[in-house]
Design an enzyme around this catalytic site. Structure first.
Site, mmCIF file in Angstrom:
data_model
loop_
_atom_site.group_PDB
_atom_site.id
_atom_site.type_symbol
_atom_site.label_atom_id
_atom_site.label_comp_id
_atom_site.label_asym_id
_atom_site.label_seq_id
_atom_site.Cartn_x
_atom_site.Cartn_y
_atom_site.Cartn_z
ATOM 1 N N HIS A 1 -6.188 3.408 1.356
ATOM 2 C CA HIS A 1 -5.586 4.089 2.506
ATOM 3 C C HIS A 1 -4.936 5.388 2.084
ATOM 4 O O HIS A 1 -4.640 5.591 0.903
ATOM 5 C CB HIS A 1 -4.526 3.182 3.157
ATOM 6 C CG HIS A 1 -3.641 2.503 2.159
ATOM 7 N ND1 HIS A 1 -3.870 1.231 1.691
ATOM 8 C CD2 HIS A 1 -2.535 2.925 1.489
ATOM 9 C CE1 HIS A 1 -2.945 0.886 0.812
ATOM 10 N NE2 HIS A 1 -2.125 1.902 0.667
ATOM 11 N N ASP B 1 -5.381 0.817 -6.778
ATOM 12 C CA ASP B 1 -4.455 0.082 -5.914
ATOM 13 C C ASP B 1 -5.192 -0.621 -4.778
ATOM 14 O O ASP B 1 -6.060 -0.043 -4.127
ATOM 15 C CB ASP B 1 -3.441 1.073 -5.330
ATOM 16 C CG ASP B 1 -2.451 0.393 -4.403
ATOM 17 O OD1 ASP B 1 -1.643 -0.400 -4.904
ATOM 18 O OD2 ASP B 1 -2.512 0.635 -3.183
ATOM 19 N N GLU C 1 -6.229 -3.488 -9.350
ATOM 20 C CA GLU C 1 -5.091 -4.230 -8.806
ATOM 21 C C GLU C 1 -5.648 -5.072 -7.664
ATOM 22 O O GLU C 1 -5.751 -4.629 -6.528
ATOM 23 C CB GLU C 1 -3.993 -3.295 -8.298
ATOM 24 C CG GLU C 1 -2.702 -4.041 -7.979
ATOM 25 C CD GLU C 1 -2.363 -4.139 -6.495
ATOM 26 O OE1 GLU C 1 -1.479 -4.941 -6.149
ATOM 27 O OE2 GLU C 1 -2.963 -3.432 -5.667
ATOM 28 N N HIS D 1 6.565 -4.346 -9.829
ATOM 29 C CA HIS D 1 7.349 -3.767 -8.724
ATOM 30 C C HIS D 1 7.138 -4.541 -7.421
ATOM 31 O O HIS D 1 7.859 -4.325 -6.453
ATOM 32 C CB HIS D 1 6.972 -2.299 -8.536
ATOM 33 C CG HIS D 1 5.591 -2.144 -7.977
ATOM 34 N ND1 HIS D 1 4.459 -2.464 -8.718
ATOM 35 C CD2 HIS D 1 5.158 -1.750 -6.769
ATOM 36 C CE1 HIS D 1 3.399 -2.263 -7.960
ATOM 37 N NE2 HIS D 1 3.783 -1.829 -6.778
ATOM 38 N N ARG E 1 11.569 -5.757 -1.860
ATOM 39 C CA ARG E 1 11.033 -5.491 -3.197
ATOM 40 C C ARG E 1 11.911 -4.510 -3.972
ATOM 41 O O ARG E 1 11.868 -4.465 -5.194
ATOM 42 C CB ARG E 1 9.592 -4.969 -3.092
ATOM 43 C CG ARG E 1 8.611 -6.028 -2.615
ATOM 44 C CD ARG E 1 7.220 -5.449 -2.452
ATOM 45 N NE ARG E 1 7.193 -4.422 -1.408
ATOM 46 C CZ ARG E 1 6.114 -3.694 -1.105
ATOM 47 N NH1 ARG E 1 4.987 -3.893 -1.769
ATOM 48 N NH2 ARG E 1 6.150 -2.783 -0.153
HETATM 49 C C1 GLC Z 1 -0.323 -2.590 -3.888
HETATM 50 C C2 GLC Z 1 1.015 -2.108 -4.394
HETATM 51 C C3 GLC Z 1 2.058 -2.392 -3.371
HETATM 52 C C4 GLC Z 1 1.704 -1.675 -2.097
HETATM 53 C C5 GLC Z 1 0.271 -1.998 -1.666
HETATM 54 C C6 GLC Z 1 -0.211 -1.037 -0.626
HETATM 55 O O1 GLC Z 1 -0.366 -3.950 -3.717
HETATM 56 O O2 GLC Z 1 1.309 -2.707 -5.631
HETATM 57 O O3 GLC Z 1 3.340 -2.017 -3.821
HETATM 58 O O4 GLC Z 1 2.593 -2.040 -1.086
HETATM 59 O O5 GLC Z 1 -0.647 -1.920 -2.715
HETATM 60 O O6 GLC Z 1 -0.529 0.200 -1.204
#
Ligand code: GLC
Length: 653
Positions: A192, A292, A334, A403, A528
């Site tokens: 996004h 991400d 991720e 995080h 968080r």
């Molecule tokens: C990933 C990040 C997280 C964020 C999400 C949306 O999971 O680690 O912090 O809110 O992506 O970008």
């Protein structure tokens, strides 16, 4: 039998190397120094680029995209600074740099760690003390103004967040880090962009080309059909997966917050944009891109729109672009997904070794917390032994905290295999880490309670979750010592697993939950921030004083990093095998390696424990050494005897 036209197409379609050389010619760069190497790489990874593209697109659209990506490769390579080309040559000789035992990661927000990017450079010495060879700086590109999900709502991928510095500062930092043996990772948010990103602004202004960068719907019919099978990521502050936007005059797909607009990866223009951004960032000196939320890129009706096979095709194509133009760049996925899907991000089947080089080991993280709460390692073993082997050229990024919150991703079948109910165990863990159980040692907070599913995730710093906060609250010294041992045991599992252990900023100083976020309007709604503290450099100054909490914990993690670097058996090409011992409270992780086997034993409880010595396998007790420097566990009646929270890495002397 192939149809004649197909045969002609196959034989006449130019390879990626020809497309790259044609693009170089157009740019007047076909005789530049290094072209031979570039073309050799285009021959090596061109087929990957094609395979990735053709897994997602067909016919002329695919041909066209391959040609456009070859163009991106050529322009990206032309712009690549010579020192980075030298780094490419070096990395190609050490393609396993991120798998090596001496790789230690550190993860921080640049501003919270050191104010600015140049501030980070000033603290390189601190990172080196911890053995850091890999630094992940959390989102640092220009976000939208106001709420921005900790930077994960990017408004400009080619600018650094003003308060942190400039792109030139980022380049300077990368080069300082490189001089100090540290690779730089930053986030690439692929799923996004911010509602304020120029693409989204153009879409809002009615530009048809840019409207097609997003997933927009005139009414609720299609969104409602998707919603039937979509989960919610932020049920508390961003329920649903679609947001009405007046300017766009439609519903926008927004998996995360309403200001984070999901991209339409079925549009080849989006693929080209990100290929270009990938090389732009690589050319600034970035060594690794954290992809991400990669699991969400591809949407499919009737599914949860995660982990779709097209995601792997897209990753394969992007990675091939990088391999050819900037081969020192690696990808870290991720994907916080279930065990069965997770390994696919490192590559399974046809994708083995062709997608991300690194992926977060979310299951290991969750299972460590589960084992500590239950004093039982059986579920960890059951869950992890089912993992298919990962490609030998890849590595896990292992971690205890990050995080984000902890989502209790316990598989129902895994739980059943040890006689537990999945939902009940998940509920137990979220209560336990909230501190809401009579004998809980933890101090956490509930994050994103989902009324519909009953799921509740957990926020909190490692130190607060292992009991340091509670012990300090009640002023109980033995309790504090126990909490420190618990933290050591957990981090020893993380550091001993192979791959890159990621130390999350503040854990090395046992930083507790920071509730000051509640006074910051921008953060107050997102728990968080409780575990995203600012670095207290005054506390860090106590790190060499062994009588302080900070000194004790800093030494523990520093030592783990140093020892790991000396153990060839921890090279990530080899799998870690968690195995059951005769005692549920004792976890064994076995690594069989040509350099010699390593057997790690962890007592996940506060009591003395014994387990049958058979777990040592080929190792002979008389020849044992504990690489972590403790006494080798003694043997009584064929049983190894382990002190509370023992963490021991046993090998042959
Ligand atoms: C990933 C990040 C997280 C964020 C999400 C949306 O999971 O680690 O912090 O809110 O992506 O970008």
């Amino acid at each position: 039998m192939l149809h004649n036209d197909a045969v002609t197409a196959l034989t006449t379609r130019p390879g990626v190397d020809s497309l790259v050389i044609a693009a170089l010619r157009r740019a007047g760069a076909s005789t530049s120094v290094g072209v031979d190497e570039l073309l050799a790489r285009a021959r090596r990874w061109g087929p990957d680029l094609e395979a990735g593209v053709r897994a997602v697109f067909d016919g002329p659209a695919a041909d066209d995209l391959v040609a456009r990506l070859a163009e991106v490769v050529a322009t990206g390579w032309i712009a690549r600074p010579e020192p980075l080309r030298a780094r490419d040559r070096e990395r190609l000789l050490t393609p396993d740099w991120f798998q090596r035992p001496d790789t230690v990661g550190y993860v921080a927000y640049a501003d919270r760690f050191a104010g600015t990017l140049s501030g980070v450079a000033e603290h390189v010495g601190y990172l080196r003390e911890l053995g850091t060879t890999y630094l992940h700086l959390l989102p640092l590109l220009q976000p939208r103004p106001g709420a921005n999900d900790g930077g994960y709502a990017v408004a400009d991928y080619r600018e650094v967040r003003e308060a942190l510095g400039s792109m030139a500062d980022l380049e300077k930092l990368a080069s300082t880090l490189h001089d100090n043996g540290i690779a730089l990772t930053i986030d690439l948010v692929l799923n996004h962009v911010a509602r304020e990103h120029p693409w989204a602004a153009a879409a809002r202004a009615g530009d048809a080309r840019y409207r097609d960068y997003f997933l927009l719907f005139p009414d609720r019919s299609v969104p409602d059909a998707y919603e039937r099978t979509l989960p919610e990521v932020f049920p508390e502050f961003a329920p649903g997966n679609f947001t009405w936007d007046d300017e766009v005059d439609g519903w926008v797909w927004t998996t995360f917050n309403d200001y984070q607009w999901d991209l339409n990866w079925a549009n080849p223009d989006v693929v080209c944009e990100f290929a270009d951004i990938t090389l732009f960032l690589a050319n600034r000196g970035v060594d690794c891109l954290r992809l991400d939320a990669i699991a969400f890129l591809w949407k499919r009706m009737g599914t949860d729109s995660q982990n779709q096979v097209e995601v792997h095709g897209l990753t394969r194509a992007l990675r091939a672009v990088a391999r050819i133009a900037a081969p020192s760049l690696v990808f870290k996925a991720e994907a916080i997904v279930g065990p069965a899907q997770l390994v696919q991000y490192l590559g399974a089947g046809d994708y083995a070794g062709h997608v991300s080089d690194l992926a977060y080991h979310n299951s290991l993280m969750v299972q460590i917390w589960s084992a500590l709460a239950t004093r039982d390692s059986r579920l960890l073993v059951r869950a992890l032994e089912k993992f298919p082997p990962k490609p030998t050229t890849t590595a896990w990024a292992t971690y205890l905290r990050c995080h984000d919150d902890i989502g209790w991703a316990i598989d129902d079948a895994d739980a059943a295999s040890v006689g537990w109910s999945g939902p009940a165990h998940r509920a137990f863990l979220s209560r336990w880490y909230l501190g809401d159980a009579p004998d809980s040692f933890a101090r956490g907070a509930a994050f994103q309670v989902n009324e519909a599913t009953g799921d509740s995730r957990t926020s909190g710093s490692a130190a607060s979750l292992v009991g340091v906060e509670q012990a300090l609250e009640v002023g109980d010294v033995p309790m504090l010592e126990r909490a420190i041992l618990r933290l050591r045991c957990a981090y020893a599992i993380v550091y001993g697993f192979s791959g890159i252990p990621l130390l999350y900023m503040g854990d090395e100083l046992a930083l507790r939950n920071d509730r000051s976020y509640l006074n910051e309007p921008e953060h107050a709604g997102d728990k968080r921030w409780m575990h995203r503290p600012r670095m207290p450099w005054d506390a860090a100054a106590r790190r060499h004083d062994a009588t302080t909490l900070e000194g004790k914990v800093f030494e523990i993690v520093r030592h783990l990093g140093a020892v790991r670097g000396s153990l060839p058996a921890l090279h990530a090409a080899v799998e870690s095998a968690p195995v059951l011992t005769s005692n549920a409270a004792v976890l064994a992780v076995v690594r069989r390696h040509a350099a010699g086997d390593l057997v790690q034993l962890y007592n996940v409880s506060e009591d003395w424990q014994r387990c049958a010595a058979g777990v040592l396998g080929t190792l002979r007790w008389r020849e044992l050494v504990d690489h972590l420097g403790d006494d080798v566990p003694r043997i009584e009646d064929g049983q190894l005897v382990l002190p509370p929270y023992a963490a021991t890495w046993l090998g042959a002397r």
